[in-house]
Design a protein around this motif. Structure first.
Motif, PDB file in Angstrom:
ATOM      1  N   LEU A  28      11.203 -21.409 -24.096  1.00 56.60           N
ATOM      2  CA  LEU A  28      11.209 -21.863 -25.490  1.00 56.60           C
ATOM      3  C   LEU A  28       9.833 -22.396 -25.869  1.00 56.60           C
ATOM      4  O   LEU A  28       9.341 -22.149 -26.972  1.00 56.60           O
ATOM      5  CB  LEU A  28      12.297 -22.928 -25.689  1.00 56.60           C
ATOM      6  CG  LEU A  28      13.721 -22.368 -25.641  1.00 56.60           C
ATOM      7  CD1 LEU A  28      14.742 -23.478 -25.402  1.00 56.60           C
ATOM      8  CD2 LEU A  28      14.056 -21.619 -26.930  1.00 56.60           C
ATOM      9  N   GLY A  29       9.187 -23.082 -24.938  1.00 51.69           N
ATOM     10  CA  GLY A  29       7.832 -23.585 -25.175  1.00 51.69           C
ATOM     11  C   GLY A  29       6.833 -22.457 -25.394  1.00 51.69           C
ATOM     12  O   GLY A  29       5.817 -22.636 -26.071  1.00 51.69           O
ATOM     13  N   GLU A  30       7.130 -21.289 -24.816  1.00 52.77           N
ATOM     14  CA  GLU A  30       6.267 -20.108 -24.990  1.00 52.77           C
ATOM     15  C   GLU A  30       6.596 -19.348 -26.272  1.00 52.77           C
ATOM     16  O   GLU A  30       6.042 -18.282 -26.526  1.00 52.77           O
ATOM     17  CB  GLU A  30       6.427 -19.150 -23.803  1.00 52.77           C
ATOM     18  CG  GLU A  30       5.845 -19.657 -22.489  1.00 52.77           C
ATOM     19  CD  GLU A  30       4.331 -19.781 -22.511  1.00 52.77           C
ATOM     20  OE1 GLU A  30       3.666 -18.902 -23.095  1.00 52.77           O
ATOM     21  OE2 GLU A  30       3.800 -20.760 -21.959  1.00 52.77           O
ATOM     22  N   GLY A  31       7.576 -19.842 -27.021  1.00 51.20           N
ATOM     23  CA  GLY A  31       7.920 -19.190 -28.285  1.00 51.20           C
ATOM     24  C   GLY A  31       8.997 -18.129 -28.156  1.00 51.20           C
ATOM     25  O   GLY A  31       9.274 -17.393 -29.109  1.00 51.20           O
ATOM     26  N   ALA A  32       9.629 -18.049 -26.982  1.00 56.43           N
ATOM     27  CA  ALA A  32      10.684 -17.039 -26.782  1.00 56.43           C
ATOM     28  C   ALA A  32      12.011 -17.515 -27.373  1.00 56.43           C
ATOM     29  O   ALA A  32      12.213 -18.701 -27.631  1.00 56.43           O
ATOM     30  CB  ALA A  32      10.859 -16.766 -25.292  1.00 56.43           C
ATOM     31  N   LYS A  33      12.919 -16.553 -27.559  1.00 56.17           N
ATOM     32  CA  LYS A  33      14.309 -16.866 -27.869  1.00 56.17           C
ATOM     33  C   LYS A  33      15.045 -16.830 -26.525  1.00 56.17           C
ATOM     34  O   LYS A  33      14.743 -15.954 -25.691  1.00 56.17           O
ATOM     35  CB  LYS A  33      14.903 -15.814 -28.806  1.00 56.17           C
ATOM     36  CG  LYS A  33      14.143 -15.688 -30.110  1.00 56.17           C
ATOM     37  CD  LYS A  33      14.647 -14.464 -30.866  1.00 56.17           C
ATOM     38  CE  LYS A  33      13.633 -14.038 -31.912  1.00 56.17           C
ATOM     39  NZ  LYS A  33      13.910 -12.707 -32.451  1.00 56.17           N
ATOM     40  N   VAL A  34      15.991 -17.734 -26.326  1.00 57.36           N
ATOM     41  CA  VAL A  34      16.609 -17.831 -25.006  1.00 57.36           C
ATOM     42  C   VAL A  34      18.132 -17.809 -25.102  1.00 57.36           C
ATOM     43  O   VAL A  34      18.721 -18.541 -25.905  1.00 57.36           O
ATOM     44  CB  VAL A  34      16.147 -19.117 -24.273  1.00 57.36           C
ATOM     45  CG1 VAL A  34      16.821 -19.231 -22.910  1.00 57.36           C
ATOM     46  CG2 VAL A  34      14.629 -19.105 -24.091  1.00 57.36           C
ATOM     47  N   ALA A  35      18.738 -16.962 -24.281  1.00 61.76           N
ATOM     48  CA  ALA A  35      20.192 -16.938 -24.148  1.00 61.76           C
ATOM     49  C   ALA A  35      20.526 -17.560 -22.804  1.00 61.76           C
ATOM     50  O   ALA A  35      20.094 -17.063 -21.763  1.00 61.76           O
ATOM     51  CB  ALA A  35      20.714 -15.507 -24.229  1.00 61.76           C
ATOM     52  N   LEU A  36      21.250 -18.669 -22.826  1.00 62.26           N
ATOM     53  CA  LEU A  36      21.546 -19.423 -21.600  1.00 62.26           C
ATOM     54  C   LEU A  36      23.027 -19.297 -21.254  1.00 62.26           C
ATOM     55  O   LEU A  36      23.865 -19.306 -22.167  1.00 62.26           O
ATOM     56  CB  LEU A  36      21.315 -20.915 -21.781  1.00 62.26           C
ATOM     57  CG  LEU A  36      20.094 -21.560 -22.360  1.00 62.26           C
ATOM     58  CD1 LEU A  36      20.138 -21.561 -23.849  1.00 62.26           C
ATOM     59  CD2 LEU A  36      20.000 -22.970 -21.836  1.00 62.26           C
ATOM     60  N   CYS A  37      23.318 -19.271 -19.979  1.00 56.78           N
ATOM     61  CA  CYS A  37      24.726 -19.379 -19.591  1.00 56.78           C
ATOM     62  C   CYS A  37      24.872 -20.216 -18.336  1.00 56.78           C
ATOM     63  O   CYS A  37      23.933 -20.403 -17.570  1.00 56.78           O
ATOM     64  CB  CYS A  37      25.363 -18.007 -19.404  1.00 56.78           C
ATOM     65  SG  CYS A  37      25.032 -17.233 -17.806  1.00 56.78           S
ATOM     66  N   ALA A  38      26.071 -20.729 -18.151  1.00 52.78           N
ATOM     67  CA  ALA A  38      26.512 -21.427 -16.931  1.00 52.78           C
ATOM     68  C   ALA A  38      28.024 -21.500 -17.067  1.00 52.78           C
ATOM     69  O   ALA A  38      28.563 -21.180 -18.137  1.00 52.78           O
ATOM     70  CB  ALA A  38      25.900 -22.822 -16.839  1.00 52.78           C
ATOM     71  N   ARG A  39      28.723 -21.925 -15.998  1.00 51.77           N
ATOM     72  CA  ARG A  39      30.181 -21.990 -16.090  1.00 51.77           C
ATOM     73  C   ARG A  39      30.647 -23.204 -16.897  1.00 51.77           C
ATOM     74  O   ARG A  39      31.489 -23.084 -17.779  1.00 51.77           O
ATOM     75  CB  ARG A  39      30.803 -22.041 -14.693  1.00 51.77           C
ATOM     76  CG  ARG A  39      30.648 -20.752 -13.915  1.00 51.77           C
ATOM     77  CD  ARG A  39      30.962 -20.980 -12.458  1.00 51.77           C
ATOM     78  NE  ARG A  39      30.129 -22.057 -11.908  1.00 51.77           N
ATOM     79  CZ  ARG A  39      30.183 -22.508 -10.678  1.00 51.77           C
ATOM     80  NH1 ARG A  39      31.068 -22.002  -9.838  1.00 51.77           N
ATOM     81  NH2 ARG A  39      29.377 -23.474 -10.270  1.00 51.77           N
ATOM     82  N   GLY A  40      30.116 -24.355 -16.590  1.00 51.34           N
ATOM     83  CA  GLY A  40      30.583 -25.604 -17.210  1.00 51.34           C
ATOM     84  C   GLY A  40      30.180 -25.690 -18.670  1.00 51.34           C
ATOM     85  O   GLY A  40      29.001 -25.855 -18.994  1.00 51.34           O
ATOM     86  N   ALA A  41      31.197 -25.592 -19.564  1.00 48.17           N
ATOM     87  CA  ALA A  41      30.917 -25.525 -21.002  1.00 48.17           C
ATOM     88  C   ALA A  41      30.318 -26.820 -21.536  1.00 48.17           C
ATOM     89  O   ALA A  41      29.427 -26.806 -22.379  1.00 48.17           O
ATOM     90  CB  ALA A  41      32.199 -25.192 -21.750  1.00 48.17           C
TER      91      ALA A  41
END
Ligand code: NDP
Length: 263
Positions: A28-41
């Motif tokens: 995000l600091g580099e200006g990217a868009k980020v899709a994050l996932c993990a199990r714990g909502a």
């Protein structure tokens, strides 16, 4: 150095803590868009809220996903396509290690560990492969462990699975070329939730956090004298995932403070 990630979309699995969260923040600091996932909502939502406050909600998609669940991973890929229209890179980072010797690893434990290590790569790669290839700059950067090359008897099935995954990634770097580069990092000991959990379960509960970590670094004979920080591992993942690493594939970067003994 410009990593070339501005306005590009990168998926990070296992992004609600430790190395994955550090990678998401750096992207995000580099200006990217980020899709994050993990199990714990719950933890994922809290992390996404923090990141949105710092970088803006429009560049963030957070979805609770178990990377071993095929339908959930496919649903995540659909959500990424719908929200961002594609992606240039996938950081496969979700997972954890298993401490057990051969004597105390039963068949089910072997199956669980092999499934986690292999399918945490296989399922996201299958789901995101087409959009990475279509991006013209496709990259996969995987978090793996030094155990792949330097097995530890007290982590017998993790070490064995890690070696197999490294072989899988090497094969994929050929099969998916030239459209998708495939690289990995080999982590030694990085201070994250995994080690926090082991610290909390320490034999001598009177030992302080600093003393416990210092003793661990000394016991492991880490030449740089300490565990790594999540952001130190994340920086290598972000570089390998970025167009700045455009001529690197089938490679690995060791992030271990010099603890490896092979050349
Ligand atoms: P953390 O425990 O801090 O982070 C692990 C992340 O992965 C969490 O966000 C966790 O969230 C998520 N996760 C775990 N299993 C799954 C799953 N099945 N599906 C989706 N998300 C999942 O640990 P690290 O940052 O240390 O770990 C990152 C990677 O680095 C792991 O693959 C680990 O094995 C590897 N590694 C770490 C080392 C170290 O010393 N720290 C050494 C060698 C390798 P949730 O539990 O909510 O799903």
């Amino acid at each position: 150095m410009d990593l070339g990630l501005t306005d590009k979309t990168v998926i990070v699995t296992g992004a609600s803590s430790g190395i994955g969260l550090a990678a998401a923040r750096q992207l995000l600091g580099e200006g990217a868009k980020v899709a994050l996932c993990a199990r714990g909502a719950e933890r994922l939502a809290a992390v996404a809220e923090d990141l949105a406050a710092e970088f803006g909600a429009e560049r963030i998609l957070a979805q609770p996903v178990d990377v071993l669940n095929e339908a959930a991973v496919n649903g995540f890929a659909e959500a990424v396509a719908a929200r961002f229209g594609g992606a240039v890179a996938l950081i496969n980072n979700a997972g954890q290690g298993r401490v057990s010797t051969f004597a105390d690893t039963d068949d089910q434990a072997w199956r669980d560990e092999l499934e986690l290590k292999y399918f945490s790569q296989i399922r996201p790669i299958r789901a995101f492969q087409a959009m990475l290839a279509a991006s013209g700059q496709g990259a996969i950067a995987a978090t793996n462990s030094l155990l792949a090359y330097q097995p530890e008897p007290h982590m017998v099935c993790t070490s064995s699975a890690r070696a197999g995954v490294q072989s899988l990634l090497k094969s994929l770097s050929v099969e998916l070329a030239p459209k998708i580069r495939v690289n990995s990092i080999l982590v030694g000991l990085v201070d994250s939730n995994q080690w926090q959990r082991r610290f909390e379960a320490r034999d001598d509960q009177s030992q302080s956090r600093d003393d416990w970590y210092a003793a661990l670094a000394a016991k492991k004979k880490i030449p740089l004298g300490r565990l790594g920080k999540p952001e130190e591992a994340a920086r290598a993942l972000v570089f390998l995932a970025s167009p700045a690493a455009s001529y690197i594939t089938g490679a690995q970067i060791e992030i271990s403070g010099g603890v490896s003994r092979y050349i």
